[in-house]
Design a protein around this motif. Structure first.
Motif, PDB file in Angstrom:
ATOM      1  N   VAL B   4      -3.440  92.789  36.941  1.00  0.00           N
ATOM      2  CA  VAL B   4      -2.811  93.487  38.051  1.00  0.00           C
ATOM      3  C   VAL B   4      -1.698  94.344  37.487  1.00  0.00           C
ATOM      4  N   THR B   5      -1.642  95.573  37.918  1.00  0.00           N
ATOM      5  CA  THR B   5      -0.601  96.500  37.476  1.00  0.00           C
ATOM      6  C   THR B   5       0.203  96.972  38.663  1.00  0.00           C
ATOM      7  N   GLN B   6       1.504  96.807  38.565  1.00  0.00           N
ATOM      8  CA  GLN B   6       2.421  97.385  39.534  1.00  0.00           C
ATOM      9  C   GLN B   6       3.243  98.415  38.757  1.00  0.00           C
ATOM     10  N   ASP B  85      14.616  93.916  53.930  1.00  0.00           N
ATOM     11  CA  ASP B  85      13.399  93.984  53.120  1.00  0.00           C
ATOM     12  C   ASP B  85      13.701  94.067  51.628  1.00  0.00           C
ATOM     13  N   ALA B  86      14.958  94.258  51.276  1.00  0.00           N
ATOM     14  CA  ALA B  86      15.315  94.318  49.857  1.00  0.00           C
ATOM     15  C   ALA B  86      14.946  93.004  49.185  1.00  0.00           C
ATOM     16  N   ALA B  87      14.088  93.078  48.189  1.00  0.00           N
ATOM     17  CA  ALA B  87      13.538  91.873  47.548  1.00  0.00           C
ATOM     18  C   ALA B  87      12.630  92.330  46.414  1.00  0.00           C
ATOM     19  N   GLU B  88      11.988  91.360  45.785  1.00  0.00           N
ATOM     20  CA  GLU B  88      10.975  91.666  44.767  1.00  0.00           C
ATOM     21  C   GLU B  88       9.608  91.394  45.374  1.00  0.00           C
ATOM     22  N   TYR B  89       8.679  92.305  45.128  1.00  0.00           N
ATOM     23  CA  TYR B  89       7.352  92.213  45.703  1.00  0.00           C
ATOM     24  C   TYR B  89       6.318  92.077  44.593  1.00  0.00           C
ATOM     25  N   PHE B  90       5.428  91.117  44.793  1.00  0.00           N
ATOM     26  CA  PHE B  90       4.403  90.842  43.795  1.00  0.00           C
ATOM     27  C   PHE B  90       3.020  90.985  44.403  1.00  0.00           C
ATOM     28  N   CYS B  91       2.170  91.690  43.695  1.00  0.00           N
ATOM     29  CA  CYS B  91       0.761  91.778  44.026  1.00  0.00           C
ATOM     30  C   CYS B  91       0.011  90.779  43.156  1.00  0.00           C
ATOM     31  N   ALA B  92      -1.035  90.170  43.680  1.00  0.00           N
ATOM     32  CA  ALA B  92      -1.783  89.184  42.910  1.00  0.00           C
ATOM     33  C   ALA B  92      -3.266  89.274  43.246  1.00  0.00           C
ATOM     34  N   VAL B  93      -4.074  88.916  42.270  1.00  0.00           N
ATOM     35  CA  VAL B  93      -5.521  88.869  42.462  1.00  0.00           C
ATOM     36  C   VAL B  93      -6.005  87.494  42.056  1.00  0.00           C
ATOM     37  N   ALA B  94      -6.962  86.957  42.797  1.00  0.00           N
ATOM     38  CA  ALA B  94      -7.560  85.687  42.420  1.00  0.00           C
ATOM     39  C   ALA B  94      -8.617  85.966  41.380  1.00  0.00           C
ATOM     40  N   PHE B 103      -0.780  87.501  38.654  1.00  0.00           N
ATOM     41  CA  PHE B 103       0.279  88.275  39.289  1.00  0.00           C
ATOM     42  C   PHE B 103       0.612  89.535  38.496  1.00  0.00           C
ATOM     43  N   GLY B 104       1.002  90.575  39.235  1.00  0.00           N
ATOM     44  CA  GLY B 104       1.600  91.731  38.604  1.00  0.00           C
ATOM     45  C   GLY B 104       3.042  91.416  38.225  1.00  0.00           C
ATOM     46  N   SER B 105       3.677  92.357  37.556  1.00  0.00           N
ATOM     47  CA  SER B 105       5.038  92.123  37.062  1.00  0.00           C
ATOM     48  C   SER B 105       6.104  92.347  38.122  1.00  0.00           C
ATOM     49  N   GLY B 106       5.695  92.818  39.288  1.00  0.00           N
ATOM     50  CA  GLY B 106       6.630  92.933  40.399  1.00  0.00           C
ATOM     51  C   GLY B 106       7.272  94.300  40.535  1.00  0.00           C
ATOM     52  N   THR B 107       7.678  94.611  41.760  1.00  0.00           N
ATOM     53  CA  THR B 107       8.446  95.816  42.073  1.00  0.00           C
ATOM     54  C   THR B 107       9.682  95.388  42.841  1.00  0.00           C
TER      55      THR B 107
END
Lengths: 114, 113
Positions: B4-6, B85-94, B103-107
Motif C-alpha cells: 500500500v502506498t500513501q 479531523d486532524a489526525a493520521e490516516y492509514f490505508c490498508a489492504v487485506a 498498512f500504508g505509511s500514513g498521511t
C-alpha cells in the motif's frame, strides 16, 4: 463495553533488558493481533492468534520476540535482550471470528530502549 | 506481494475545505480495503471498508472512499473538513491471508483554522 486495553502505556528500558507488554482484548473476540509502529511509519504485522489454532508468527522480526495467548483472553508480547531499534509503539487489536470483521485497536504501548 | 502506498506524508487544509487522501495498492485479485484514523494518544479507528459491490463506500464522520480498480486506488474524501479531523490516516489492504492487514505509511492531516 470496554475496548482493547494495553499496559503499560509507556515503557522505558535499558538496552539488553527484557520487556513484557500486555493486551486485554474485547471479551468474546477470538482473534488477536500484535503490530509494531515505528516513528513516522505504518503498522507492521507481528503475530496473529485465532482461537486455539496455531498462531501466525510470520511477522516476528527475530527470535528475541515471542508472544503468548491463553485461550481467548490476555496476550503478552515479550521482547528479550531489547535493542534500540525495538523502540516503537506496539499495538494490539482484536476482532470477532471472520477475517472481514473490523479489528479494534488498543491505545498501544510506547517502548523506548535507551 | 501486497503493498500500500500513501504518497502524501503530510497534508494541510483549511477548515471547511474539501479533502482527498490518496491510497494506491498492489494486489492481484479483488482486494479488501480499509481506511483507519489514528488520533493522538488513541488507538486506530476504522473509518470505512470495501469488500465488494458499490465502489463508493460511505463511512463514519462524513468520510467516503472510492475504489477504482483501473487505477488501483482507494482515495479517501470528505467534502468539508473539521478541526477535529486532524489526525493520521492509514490505508490498508487485506493480503492473501485475508486476516492480515498490510498498512500504508500514513498521511498526517493538519487543519488550519
Amino acid at each position: 463495553g470496554a475496548g482493547v486495553s494495553q499496559s503499560p502505556s509507556n515503557k522505558v528500558t535499558e538496552k539488553g533488558k527484557d520487556v513484557e507488554l500486555r493486551c486485554d482484548p474485547i471479551s468474546g473476540h477470538t482473534a488477536l493481533y500484535w503490530y509494531r509502529q515505528r516513528l513516522g511509519q505504518g503498522l507492521e504485522f507481528l503475530i496473529y492468534f485465532q482461537g486455539n489454532s496455531a498462531p501466525d508468527k510470520s511477522g516476528l522480526p527475530s527470535d528475541r520476540f515471542s508472544a503468548e495467548r491463553t485461550g481467548e483472553s490476555v496476550s503478552t508480547l515479550t521482547i528479550q535482550r531489547t535493542q534500540q531499534e525495538d523502540s516503537a509503539v506496539y499495538l494490539c487489536a482484536s476482532r470477532t471470528s471472520g477475517p472481514r470483521n473490523e479489528q479494534f485497536f488498543g491505545p498501544g504501548t510506547r517502548l523506548t530502549v535507551l | 506481494a501486497q503493498s500500500v502506498t500513501q504518497p502524501d506524508i503530510h497534508i494541510t487544509v483549511s477548515e471547511g475545505a474539501s479533502l482527498e487522501l490518496r491510497c494506491n495498492y498492489s494486489y492481484g485479485a479483488t482486494p479488501y480495503l480499509f481506511w483507519y484514523v489514528q488520533s493522538p494518544g488513541q488507538g486506530l479507528q476504522l473509518l470505512l471498508k470495501y469488500f465488494s459491490g458499490d465502489t463508493l463506500v460511505q463511512g463514519i464522520k462524513g468520510f467516503e472512499a472510492e475504489f477504482k480498480r483501473s487505477q488501483s486506488s482507494f482515495n479517501l474524501r470528505k467534502p468539508s473538513v473539521h478541526w477535529s479531523d486532524a489526525a493520521e490516516y492509514f490505508c490498508a489492504v487485506a493480503g492473501d491471508s485475508s486476516y492480515k492487514l498490510i498498512f500504508g505509511s500514513g498521511t498526517r492531516l493538519l487543519v488550519r483554522p
